[in-house]
Scaffold this active site. Structure first.
Site, PDB file in Angstrom:
ATOM      1  N   ARG A 182      -8.880   3.104 -13.526  1.00 19.74           N
ATOM      2  CA  ARG A 182      -7.469   3.482 -13.431  1.00 19.74           C
ATOM      3  C   ARG A 182      -6.579   2.272 -13.750  1.00 19.74           C
ATOM      4  NH1 ARG A 182      -5.683   5.418  -7.580  1.00 19.74           N
ATOM      5  NH2 ARG A 182      -5.689   3.204  -7.134  1.00 19.74           N
ATOM      6  N   ARG A 208      -2.408  -3.304 -10.739  1.00 23.12           N
ATOM      7  CA  ARG A 208      -1.612  -3.647  -9.566  1.00 23.12           C
ATOM      8  C   ARG A 208      -2.084  -4.977  -8.999  1.00 23.12           C
ATOM      9  NH1 ARG A 208      -2.288   1.900  -6.204  1.00 23.12           N
ATOM     10  NH2 ARG A 208      -2.905   0.363  -4.647  1.00 23.12           N
ATOM     11  N   ARG A 246      -2.109   5.832   8.143  1.00 26.20           N
ATOM     12  CA  ARG A 246      -3.259   5.065   7.698  1.00 26.20           C
ATOM     13  C   ARG A 246      -4.039   4.444   8.850  1.00 26.20           C
ATOM     14  NH1 ARG A 246      -2.143   4.029   2.262  1.00 26.20           N
ATOM     15  NH2 ARG A 246      -3.638   2.719   1.180  1.00 26.20           N
ATOM     16  N   ARG A 249      -9.562  -3.372   0.676  1.00 25.10           N
ATOM     17  CA  ARG A 249      -8.902  -2.069   0.878  1.00 25.10           C
ATOM     18  C   ARG A 249      -9.903  -1.033   1.355  1.00 25.10           C
ATOM     19  NH1 ARG A 249      -6.430  -1.713  -4.905  1.00 25.10           N
ATOM     20  NH2 ARG A 249      -6.052   0.483  -4.489  1.00 25.10           N
ATOM     21  N   LYS A 255      -6.107  11.313  -4.414  1.00 28.74           N
ATOM     22  CA  LYS A 255      -4.994  11.862  -3.614  1.00 28.74           C
ATOM     23  C   LYS A 255      -3.696  11.953  -4.405  1.00 28.74           C
ATOM     24  CE  LYS A 255      -4.570   8.686  -0.490  1.00 28.74           C
ATOM     25  NZ  LYS A 255      -5.574   7.686  -0.815  1.00 28.74           N
TER      26      LYS A 255
HETATM   27  P1  ADP Z   1      -4.553   2.910  -2.317  1.00 30.01           P
HETATM   28  O1  ADP Z   1      -4.840   3.214  -3.758  1.00 30.01           O
HETATM   29  O2  ADP Z   1      -5.271   1.694  -1.828  1.00 30.01           O
HETATM   30  O3  ADP Z   1      -4.710   4.088  -1.413  1.00 30.01           O
HETATM   31  P2  ADP Z   1      -1.632   2.855  -1.814  1.00 30.01           P
HETATM   32  O4  ADP Z   1      -0.773   2.899  -3.002  1.00 30.01           O
HETATM   33  O5  ADP Z   1      -1.670   4.058  -0.933  1.00 30.01           O
HETATM   34  O6  ADP Z   1      -3.061   2.434  -2.329  1.00 30.01           O
HETATM   35  O7  ADP Z   1      -1.232   1.601  -0.884  1.00 30.01           O
HETATM   36  C1  ADP Z   1      -1.204   0.293  -1.402  1.00 30.01           C
HETATM   37  C2  ADP Z   1      -0.942  -0.688  -0.270  1.00 30.01           C
HETATM   38  O8  ADP Z   1       0.326  -0.401   0.335  1.00 30.01           O
HETATM   39  C3  ADP Z   1      -1.922  -0.663   0.899  1.00 30.01           C
HETATM   40  O9  ADP Z   1      -3.105  -1.415   0.647  1.00 30.01           O
HETATM   41  C4  ADP Z   1      -1.063  -1.267   2.016  1.00 30.01           C
HETATM   42  O10 ADP Z   1      -0.938  -2.658   1.880  1.00 30.01           O
HETATM   43  C5  ADP Z   1       0.300  -0.655   1.730  1.00 30.01           C
HETATM   44  N1  ADP Z   1       0.483   0.630   2.455  1.00 30.01           N
HETATM   45  C6  ADP Z   1       0.653   1.856   1.894  1.00 30.01           C
HETATM   46  N2  ADP Z   1       0.784   2.794   2.835  1.00 30.01           N
HETATM   47  C7  ADP Z   1       0.689   2.161   4.033  1.00 30.01           C
HETATM   48  C8  ADP Z   1       0.718   2.572   5.391  1.00 30.01           C
HETATM   49  N3  ADP Z   1       0.866   3.874   5.725  1.00 30.01           N
HETATM   50  N4  ADP Z   1       0.605   1.624   6.360  1.00 30.01           N
HETATM   51  C9  ADP Z   1       0.450   0.341   6.047  1.00 30.01           C
HETATM   52  N5  ADP Z   1       0.389  -0.126   4.807  1.00 30.01           N
HETATM   53  C10 ADP Z   1       0.511   0.756   3.793  1.00 30.01           C
END
Ligand code: ADP
Length: 191
Positions: free
Chosen positions: A127, A136, A88, A147, A13
């Site tokens: 990654r 991370r 989400r 996750r 994404k």
């Molecule tokens: P991923 O690679 O898991 O999709 P993101 O960078 O999108 O990672 O998100 C990392 C973390 O940030 C999530 O696991 C969550 O803890 C938090 N997070 C991100 N976006 C949201 C959201 N819309 N609602 C709740 N938590 C979020």
């Protein structure tokens, strides 16, 4: 153009959103990136989110809904935006709906990148290894499994939510990156 990109961690994404951001001059709004910046800056939101994110859980809905509500009103979003990592869960999708009605904004499309769950862990670990900033906090095997579970349980239903509104486009995220970009462009041409 107002878009949502949906897909599990590791679906690509973020990469695709960056390409579309440049090509169409619309802003990529990644709640994950914004939250990581808040954690790094040790803001109140960052302090609240830090441990939740490290475990791979979702931060409270009101936090991310508030962030997005403020962000989409800023001048750089006037051409549009791509929501990446938001909504989400269905409650966030409903809050977004109400927010957009309120602001008189209509979504153009929700693009879902479908990926075989078996390849995701490998993609994310790769990654993490290649990242210039290092892995991370949530790239441990345990947080990763969590996750993916959170995605299945809470985020997958968001696709159904938009399918029922007739604006979901599901693309094959298992193809080469350039192929996926082409398919997204094809979808965007039609709207
Ligand atoms: P991923 O690679 O898991 O999709 P993101 O960078 O999108 O990672 O998100 C990392 C973390 O940030 C999530 O696991 C969550 O803890 C938090 N997070 C991100 N976006 C949201 C959201 N819309 N609602 C709740 N938590 C979020």
């Amino acid at each position: 153009m107002k878009l949502i990109f949906l897909g599990p961690p590791g679906a690509g994404k973020g990469t695709q959103a960056q390409r579309i951001e440049e090509a169409y001059d619309i802003r990529q709004l990644s709640t994950g990136d914004m939250l990581r910046a808040a954690v790094a800056a040790e803001t109140e939101i960052g302090k609240q989110a830090k441990d939740i994110m490290a475990r791979g859980d979702l931060v409270p809905d009101e936090v991310v809904v508030g962030i997005i509500s403020d962000r989409i009103e800023q001048a750089d979003c006037k051409n549009g935006f791509i929501l990446d990592g938001f909504p989400r869960n269905v409650a966030q999708a409903e809050a977004l709906d109400a927010m957009l009605v309120n602001k008189n904004i209509a979504l153009d499309a929700v693009i879902e990148l479908a990926v075989d769950p078996d390849v995701l862990i490998g993609r994310i670990l790769k990654r993490a290894e290649e990242s210039a900033d290092g892995p991370r906090a949530d790239d441990t095997e345990e947080a990763l499994q969590h996750r993916l579970r959170v995605y299945e349980e809470q985020t997958a239903p968001v696709a159904e939510f938009y399918a029922s509104k007739g604006i979901l486009k599901t693309l094959d995220g298992m193809q080469e990156m350039d192929e996926v970009t082409q398919q997204i462009n094809a979808v965007l041409k039609e709207i």
